[in-house]
Design an enzyme around this catalytic site. Structure first.
Site, PDB file in Angstrom:
ATOM      1  N   ASP A   1       0.821  -1.209   0.000  1.00 23.80           N
ATOM      2  CA  ASP A   1       0.000   0.000   0.000  1.00 23.80           C
ATOM      3  C   ASP A   1       0.858   1.263   0.000  1.00 23.80           C
ATOM      4  O   ASP A   1       2.017   1.256   0.400  1.00 23.80           O
ATOM      5  CB  ASP A   1      -0.973   0.011   1.182  1.00 23.80           C
ATOM      6  CG  ASP A   1      -0.277  -0.031   2.538  1.00 23.80           C
ATOM      7  OD1 ASP A   1       0.706  -0.787   2.684  1.00 23.80           O
ATOM      8  OD2 ASP A   1      -0.728   0.686   3.458  1.00 23.80           O
TER       9      ASP A   1
ATOM     10  N   GLU B   1       0.088  -1.387   5.664  1.00 23.25           N
ATOM     11  CA  GLU B   1       1.190  -0.947   6.532  1.00 23.25           C
ATOM     12  C   GLU B   1       1.043   0.526   6.864  1.00 23.25           C
ATOM     13  O   GLU B   1       1.298   0.956   7.995  1.00 23.25           O
ATOM     14  CB  GLU B   1       2.528  -1.205   5.846  1.00 23.25           C
ATOM     15  CG  GLU B   1       3.756  -0.985   6.732  1.00 23.25           C
ATOM     16  CD  GLU B   1       4.289   0.442   6.727  1.00 23.25           C
ATOM     17  OE1 GLU B   1       5.183   0.741   7.544  1.00 23.25           O
ATOM     18  OE2 GLU B   1       3.822   1.266   5.905  1.00 23.25           O
TER      19      GLU B   1
END
Length: 389
Positions: A78, A140
């Site tokens: 991400d 994350e």
């Protein structure tokens, strides 16, 4: 394969990864499918570890024999949003400008993932003696939420690796420690009334201000503690209120006020212990509000908790990564949090080492220098040579 060849292959893969919007609010399944297709091209099957609703997935895969002593290369899929940032090129298209490659996620951290994917077929062709494990996580950037379920499965299903390398941008030097982070949202519910009739209601804003003052005082106390000679900068735990919102009009006692804060701790510090007096104050305020108005109160919600990553004494991962990076520098630690502490908590010897600079992360016109990709390629080929023995 030469470093230049691996670098060129990684850059082509990076262009594909940048074109997939994996902002944390979006699904990452298109990127996961891309990685699966890439690995399947040389006979490697990957395993997904899905989130609760199946909209996102971690992925891990093994290239080489299923024996102990391999290396895990770990990265998150991400990226942070580009909303409102003054980009001068398309953030979802890899753009070369001089010696820089621009695009969202180039340094944080699709550049590392691209290098790992470029290396994987080289490992498969080379008949490695020990395996390369790839691990790609989701979410994350919003609290290291995805990795724990994947790490648990890796620990359960795979032969024990010698080292985990988390490829956050460090300019290809080895980092052996990071702070932990825990985040909370506090919602204060008051009772609306005309602001001239304070005896008929209670302002959520006024209660929240007193609670935030406690956090501000705690932040000041923490700033006076810590080891000034330690590896972290700043050398102490930090606490900041990052968001606050409350009230509907200046002449109405606020019905609701909400604020969010983060606490970044050194290894060995427990967030719940540090915040115990504040949580007690929240409990007392909640009881006092409910006694006056049944619908009022204080709600405490923990949003995330990522453990600190403690430097290992003579750690195997650090020894290996320093040899691959050609790094003879001092011990290093960083103030941000990453997934390294989660891997370490599962019993894996771990380091952080990846291409690019954290100074470029989350910025408009995020970039990675071509030289960093080349250094990353040299690192990967030394790693591959090590696995072949």
């Amino acid at each position: 394969m030469t470093p230049d060849q691996l670098s060129a292959q990684a850059t082509a893969i990076l262009a594909d990864l940048i074109a997939i919007d994996t902002t944390s609010r979006e699904s990452n399944l298109d990127l996961i499918a891309y990685v699966e297709r890439h690995l399947a091209g040389f006979g490697v099957t990957a395993r997904r570890v899905l989130n609760a609703d199946g909209s996102k997935a971690n992925l891990y895969a093994t290239i080489g024999p299923m024996v102990p002593g391999g290396v895990v290369l770990s990265g998150h899929s991400d990226v942070v949003p580009v909303d409102g940032q003054p980009w001068t090129s398309d953030p979802w298209k890899l753009t070369r400008r001089g010696d820089r490659l621009l695009g969202r996620g180039t340094c944080d951290m699709k550049g590392f993932i691209a290098l790992a994917l470029a290396l994987a077929p080289e490992i498969a062709r080379g008949m490695a003696a020990r395996p390369l494990h790839l691990a790609i996580s989701y979410d994350e950037e919003v609290g290291c939420l995805g990795a724990p379920s994947m790490i648990a499965e890796i620990a359960r299903e795979l032969p024990s690796p010698a080292a985990v390398v988390v490829g956050e941008p460090t300019e290809m030097v080895v980092v052996s420690g990071h702070k932990g982070i825990a985040t909370w949202t506090i919602t204060v519910t008051g009772h609306e009334a005309h602001s001239s009739l304070t005896h008929l209601g209670v302002s959520a804003n006024m209660v929240a201000i007193r609670l935030m003052q406690q956090l501000s005082d705690l932040a000041d106390r923490l700033a006076g503690e810590g080891d000034p000679h330690g590896p972290f900068c700043p050398h102490h735990a930090t606490l900041t209120v990052g968001q606050m919102a409350g009230g509907t009009a200046v002449n109405i006692l606020a019905r609701e006020c909400r604020f969010a804060f983060d606490l970044r701790t050194l290894p060995g510090q427990e967030p719940d212990e540090i915040l115990a007096p504040f949580f007690a104050a929240c409990t007392n305020a909640d009881a006092a509000l409910r006694q006056r108005f049944p619908g009022a109160g204080v709600l405490v919600e923990r949003r995330s908790r990522t453990p600190a990553f403690a430097p290992e004494s003579d750690g195997a991962a650090e020894r290996l990564a320093r040899s691959w990076a050609g790094d003879n520098g001092p011990a290093r630690a960083v103030p941000y949090a990453a997934e390294a502490g989660q891997f370490q908590g599962a019993g894996f010897s771990t380091v952080i080492c990846g291409p690019g600079s954290i100074a470029q992360a989350h910025q408009p016109d995020e970039y990675i220098e071509v030289a960093q990709v080349e250094r990353g390629a040299a690192f990967m080929l030394r790693l591959a040579d090590d696995l072949s023995r």
